[in-house]
Design a protein around this motif. Structure first.
Motif, PDB file in Angstrom:
ATOM      1  N   MET A  30      36.752  41.598  53.370  1.00 25.17           N
ATOM      2  CA  MET A  30      37.262  41.359  52.016  1.00 25.17           C
ATOM      3  C   MET A  30      36.636  40.102  51.430  1.00 25.17           C
ATOM      4  N   CYS A  31      35.908  40.287  50.339  1.00 23.53           N
ATOM      5  CA  CYS A  31      35.376  39.138  49.612  1.00 23.53           C
ATOM      6  C   CYS A  31      36.484  38.591  48.715  1.00 23.53           C
ATOM      7  N   ALA A  32      36.630  37.292  48.697  1.00 23.39           N
ATOM      8  CA  ALA A  32      37.597  36.659  47.775  1.00 23.39           C
ATOM      9  C   ALA A  32      37.050  35.273  47.477  1.00 23.39           C
ATOM     10  N   SER A  33      35.986  35.251  46.691  1.00 31.03           N
ATOM     11  CA  SER A  33      35.201  34.024  46.541  1.00 31.03           C
ATOM     12  C   SER A  33      35.719  33.108  45.438  1.00 31.03           C
ATOM     13  N   HIS A  34      37.019  33.080  45.275  1.00 31.78           N
ATOM     14  CA  HIS A  34      37.639  32.234  44.257  1.00 31.78           C
ATOM     15  C   HIS A  34      37.043  32.523  42.869  1.00 31.78           C
ATOM     16  N   CYS A  35      36.862  33.803  42.643  1.00 28.99           N
ATOM     17  CA  CYS A  35      36.245  34.252  41.403  1.00 28.99           C
ATOM     18  C   CYS A  35      37.285  34.872  40.491  1.00 28.99           C
ATOM     19  N   GLY A  36      38.503  35.049  41.021  1.00 31.70           N
ATOM     20  CA  GLY A  36      39.519  35.777  40.269  1.00 31.70           C
ATOM     21  C   GLY A  36      39.688  37.201  40.768  1.00 31.70           C
ATOM     22  N   GLY A  37      38.922  37.574  41.770  1.00 31.77           N
ATOM     23  CA  GLY A  37      39.041  38.915  42.322  1.00 31.77           C
ATOM     24  C   GLY A  37      39.201  38.880  43.828  1.00 31.77           C
ATOM     25  N   ALA A  38      39.267  40.045  44.418  1.00 34.49           N
ATOM     26  CA  ALA A  38      39.225  40.228  45.866  1.00 34.49           C
ATOM     27  C   ALA A  38      38.775  41.677  46.049  1.00 34.49           C
ATOM     28  N   CYS A  39      37.671  41.869  46.745  1.00 29.84           N
ATOM     29  CA  CYS A  39      37.055  43.195  46.775  1.00 29.84           C
ATOM     30  C   CYS A  39      36.671  43.589  48.194  1.00 29.84           C
ATOM     31  N   LEU A  40      36.748  44.887  48.432  1.00 34.34           N
ATOM     32  CA  LEU A  40      36.420  45.401  49.751  1.00 34.34           C
ATOM     33  C   LEU A  40      34.904  45.562  49.884  1.00 34.34           C
ATOM     34  N   VAL A  49      35.334  36.720  34.331  1.00 36.25           N
ATOM     35  CA  VAL A  49      36.166  35.979  35.285  1.00 36.25           C
ATOM     36  C   VAL A  49      37.044  36.899  36.133  1.00 36.25           C
ATOM     37  N   ILE A  50      36.807  38.165  36.053  1.00 37.35           N
ATOM     38  CA  ILE A  50      37.421  39.199  36.902  1.00 37.35           C
ATOM     39  C   ILE A  50      38.927  39.306  36.658  1.00 37.35           C
ATOM     40  N   ASN A  51      39.663  38.261  36.990  1.00 35.59           N
ATOM     41  CA  ASN A  51      41.109  38.271  36.744  1.00 35.59           C
ATOM     42  C   ASN A  51      41.800  39.520  37.282  1.00 35.59           C
ATOM     43  N   ARG A  82      36.341  47.476  43.967  1.00 31.92           N
ATOM     44  CA  ARG A  82      34.876  47.528  43.970  1.00 31.92           C
ATOM     45  C   ARG A  82      34.263  46.157  43.681  1.00 31.92           C
ATOM     46  N   ALA A  83      33.258  45.861  44.474  1.00 30.45           N
ATOM     47  CA  ALA A  83      32.662  44.518  44.445  1.00 30.45           C
ATOM     48  C   ALA A  83      31.749  44.322  43.245  1.00 30.45           C
ATOM     49  N   CYS A  84      31.595  43.072  42.839  1.00 31.58           N
ATOM     50  CA  CYS A  84      30.687  42.710  41.757  1.00 31.58           C
ATOM     51  C   CYS A  84      29.325  42.336  42.336  1.00 31.58           C
ATOM     52  N   LEU A  85      28.447  41.892  41.461  1.00 28.36           N
ATOM     53  CA  LEU A  85      27.088  41.542  41.871  1.00 28.36           C
ATOM     54  C   LEU A  85      27.061  40.464  42.948  1.00 28.36           C
ATOM     55  N   ARG A  86      28.042  39.530  42.920  1.00 26.43           N
ATOM     56  CA  ARG A  86      28.014  38.434  43.889  1.00 26.43           C
ATOM     57  C   ARG A  86      28.343  38.940  45.286  1.00 26.43           C
ATOM     58  N   GLY A  87      29.372  39.781  45.370  1.00 22.14           N
ATOM     59  CA  GLY A  87      29.732  40.327  46.676  1.00 22.14           C
ATOM     60  C   GLY A  87      28.613  41.178  47.245  1.00 22.14           C
ATOM     61  N   ARG A  88      27.965  41.938  46.375  1.00 22.51           N
ATOM     62  CA  ARG A  88      26.900  42.827  46.846  1.00 22.51           C
ATOM     63  C   ARG A  88      25.645  42.050  47.232  1.00 22.51           C
TER      64      ARG A  88
HETATM   65  S1  SF4 Z   1      32.851  40.921  45.072  1.00 25.23           S
HETATM   66 FE1  SF4 Z   1      32.684  39.668  43.226  1.00 25.23          FE
HETATM   67  S2  SF4 Z   1      34.601  39.992  42.113  1.00 25.23           S
HETATM   68 FE2  SF4 Z   1      34.899  40.718  44.190  1.00 25.23          FE
HETATM   69  S3  SF4 Z   1      35.769  38.967  45.271  1.00 25.23           S
HETATM   70 FE3  SF4 Z   1      33.573  38.893  45.623  1.00 25.23          FE
HETATM   71  S4  SF4 Z   1      32.764  37.559  44.021  1.00 25.23           S
HETATM   72 FE4  SF4 Z   1      34.826  38.188  43.409  1.00 25.23          FE
END
Ligand code: SF4
Length: 726
Positions: free
Chosen positions: A11-21, A182-184, A45-51
């Protein structure tokens, strides 16, 4: 297994306002590919940073070994040492400073880093507390004003709905709210898309035409920074004048409406807060204010999503208080499709019907002797506290110490989860402060601007190299942060660093559980039924019978379920704030002209209002150094074509941005997507001074002020600058 590819869910949760698998493909200890959630809804679903995270994990710039500084502070010259030498030195310095000057001479500069439960800066805070203490800091960087206003108005900051409830809204007002960036909440834009498709009217109030506005909004209303409260109050004026307010709701659930009405109509100060009055302040045409007031009062239900950016300003608390007052006046609190308008960011602390509190608690940090018995000077939690330092003032406190009215003379700084020399305001003051300290320890993954000032550098691993737990944002779930590969080089987890230091500090009762025991216990206490299954899936999604709506119980049964305020009602008038008698914290929502606004005499010298918004390719300052992401968009200052023309600035040119606090050279993005008179330097670019001290990295905090609002909000979005061709 060697030669075989495995897929590890984490689980990514990079203090971006989201948490993605994330589904991370690994072969021979190397991450080869990252996929995301394609399972049951709601997908995370992950954003560009997680991917792109594999480029971060395997970056050649990763810090893999402990180091000691061999050049001047800030020069970035280090020499590899052993962990024993590094930890011994940090422990010796912690003891020396504590014994020589007292524990108040030790300060911890921390932020969130990853939004996890265990490998936060909590363990270091606990360690310092058990070792005698550290100076008490206060102030929430992102949303202090929103939390404070929620506590005052509702008695809690658990004041948010799950994002799926947006599908019940007929009108969504995005006030300074840009979840496309900011995802939120991982799925927020997905719900906005569905709402739009089903015909929901969406309005954006924002100095910028954001990506969210461009994608979803029917109407963009540009507004001058720092004037949001005036527009909200003028909307209240329209509602009162036209008798549009939900009087039954106000009579049943609130106190203080009469005092608010007197102020709005001008009975209190002789100034009716008409749309025309607000137009002069906000730049929003009176007719537009009037129309939005009508819409919010008559389209039912309607969600006013009060973003936290407008709260990061000199009068931030009153913006949130005014938004809450409008939510109450329109009867949109505690109903499906409405919103309490407390602050649109929240949700990890949204009061959802699962047990999020254990996760937020993490390790027990409540062991700092210096924090015990500090009286809360104010009657409302989160207010100003005696014998403590607001985070914006840390550098000032380091430089001035007791002689400047601070509780102690700080000699040692421990930095972690925090790129202090990029993320905090008034960078040039921070540079001077860091130069003056006796010792600085930094735990980090990269050679950030802050790391360059370390005396001892402690390399910590990324979340893909350890286990943890993350929590749902906007949607009810808990994420298993599963270790994907072993820590690279000699890097250690934040918890390991704290445990090793604790041994050297002679602390025996540091942790009574192993990492795994701690996490399993946490997951179970938080409502995860099967820990092994949870680890295997990487996530546990709670099934809610319907969207969660904050305060639904209070609205349904006011006789038996009061709000948690002193009066048991939504407090439009706060007796607690009245008794505090703090300038700027009027007991009812009021617009107050603030420093470094358009009317400040300083505007003659620095005529442009500066805001700093989040940036898609970063999460705060994280990811700024990732090449794949840097390719996507350059760091640039947004400036309206009118302002650019007046200064002879062309799109793409390098410009100087400056005020009395600092100066930067940055590329100009000339655009109609920001209103005239306002410029935006996206937040989080790493500070990179040239030989003259002029920033070349695009770090907005060389320009921001280290002044906090009356209630303790950071004021990142209050400030004046001038822009000129470089
Ligand atoms: S994948 Fe992107 S939106 Fe999701 S937690 Fe990671 S940085 Fe945040």
């Amino acid at each position: 297994m060697y030669g075989q590819e495995t897929i590890v869910p984490t689980m990514c949760a990079s203090h971006c306002g989201g948490a993605c698998l994330l589904k991370v493909h690994v072969k021979d200890g190397v991450i080869t590919r990252i996929e995301t959630d394609d399972g049951e809804e709601p997908q995370l679903r992950a954003c560009l940073r997680g991917r792109a995270y594999r480029q971060r994990v395997h970056s050649p710039d990763r810090l893999k070994y402990p180091m000691k500084r061999v050049g001047a502070r800030g020069e970035g010259k280090f020499e590899r040492i052993s962990w024993d030498e590094a930890l011994d030195k940090v422990a010796v310095e912690l003891k020396r400073v504590r014994d020589t000057y007292g524990p108040g001479s030790i300060a911890l500069a921390r932020m969130v880093g990853d939004a996890h439960s265990l490998h936060t800066m909590g363990p270091i805070s606990r360690l310092l507390g058990l070792a005698g203490g550290h100076v008490v800091m206060w102030g929430i960087t992102s949303f202090h004003a929103g939390v404070y206003a929620s506590l005052v108005s509702y008695g809690t900051f658990f004041a948010s709905n799950t994002r799926d409830d947006l599908l019940n809204s007929k009108l969504i007002i995005m006030w300074g709210w840009d979840p496309a960036t900011v995802i939120n909440g991982t799925n927020t834009c997905w719900f906005l898309a569905q709402a739009k498709e089903s015909g929901t009217r969406i309005v954006s109030v924002d100095p910028r035409y954001t990506d969210t506005a461009a994608t979803f909004a029917d109407l963009w209303i540009p507004i001058r920074p720092g004037t949001d409260t005036a527009m909200l109050i003028a909307m209240a004026y329209v509602m009162i004048k036209e008798n549009l307010q939900d009087q039954r709701f106000l009579d049943t659930y609130t106190i203080g409406f009469n005092q608010f009405r007197d102020y709005v109509l001008g009975a209190e100060d002789g100034i009716p807060k008409t749309p025309a009055w607000a137009e002069a302040i906000t730049g929003v045409p009176a007719a537009t204010i009037e129309k939005l007031a009508w819409e919010y009062a008559t389209i039912d239900p309607a969600a006013l999503m009060a973003g936290i950016a407008a709260g990061r300003s000199a009068g931030g608390e009153q913006y949130h208080r005014a938004a809450i007052a409008l939510a109450a006046m329109t009867g949109n609190v505690g109903i499906h499709g409405g919103d309490a308008a407390a602050r649109a960011w929240e949700s990890i602390m949204g009061g959802y019907p699962y047990r999020v509190r254990p996760m937020l608690a993490g390790v027990d940090e409540n062991v700092n002797p210096l924090a015990q018995g500090i009286p809360s000077k104010k009657k409302v939690p989160l207010g100003y506290r005696e014998n403590s330092i607001h985070y914006t003032k840390l550098a000032d406190a380091i430089l001035k110490g007791k002689a400047g009215g601070y509780p102690s003379d700080i000699k040692l700084l421990y930095v972690g989860g925090c790129n202090y020399l990029t993320q905090f305001p008034n960078i040039n003051k921070i540079v001077r402060a860091l130069q003056s300290l006796e010792f600085i320890a930094v735990q980090e993954q990269f050679m950030t601007p802050t790391t360059k000032y370390a005396d001892i550098l402690l390399p910590v691993c990324t979340y893909m190299e350890r286990n943890d737990i993350a929590f749902g944002v906007g949607t009810a779930f808990i994420g298993a942060v599963n270790k994907v590969i072993d820590p690279l080089g000699e890097s250690k987890s934040p918890l390991q660093v704290a445990v090793e230091l604790a041994k050297r500090m002679g602390i025996e009762n540091f942790m009574d559980k192993t990492e795994e025991e701690f996490l399993e216990d946490l997951a179970k206490r938080s409502g995860v039924p099967n820990y092994a299954e949870f680890k295997k899936e990487g996530v546990y999604k709670f099934k809610l019978p319907e969207p969660h709506v904050a305060f639904k119980e209070q609205i349904k049964d006011p006789a038996n379920i009061p709000f948690r305020t002193p009066s048991g009602k939504i407090e439009l008038y706060s007796q607690a704030w009245a008794e505090m008698n703090t300038p700027g914290l009027a007991p009812i929502p009021k617009y107050v002209e603030h420093w470094e606004g358009r009317s400040d005499p300083l505007a003659r010298k620095y005529p442009l209002q500066l805001i700093n918004t989040h940036f898609k390719r970063r999460a705060l300052s994280q990811f700024d150094n990732i090449p794949w992401l840097r390719e996507l968009m350059p760091q640039a200052i947004w400036i309206n074509s009118k302002d650019a023309l007046a200064r002879g600035i062309r799109d793409g040119e390098m410009v100087r941005v400056f005020n009395d606090r600092g100066e930067m050279i940055i590329q100009a993005k000339v655009t109609e997507r920001i209103m005239p008179g306002v410029v935006d330097v996206p937040h989080g670019a790493w500070y990179d001074p040239d030989e003259k001290g002029v920033d070349r990295g695009g770090c907005v905090n060389v320009l921001t002020s280290d002044t906090y609002s009356p209630g303790g909000s950071f004021t990142y979005n209050t400030g004046l600058v001038e822009v000129a061709r470089a």
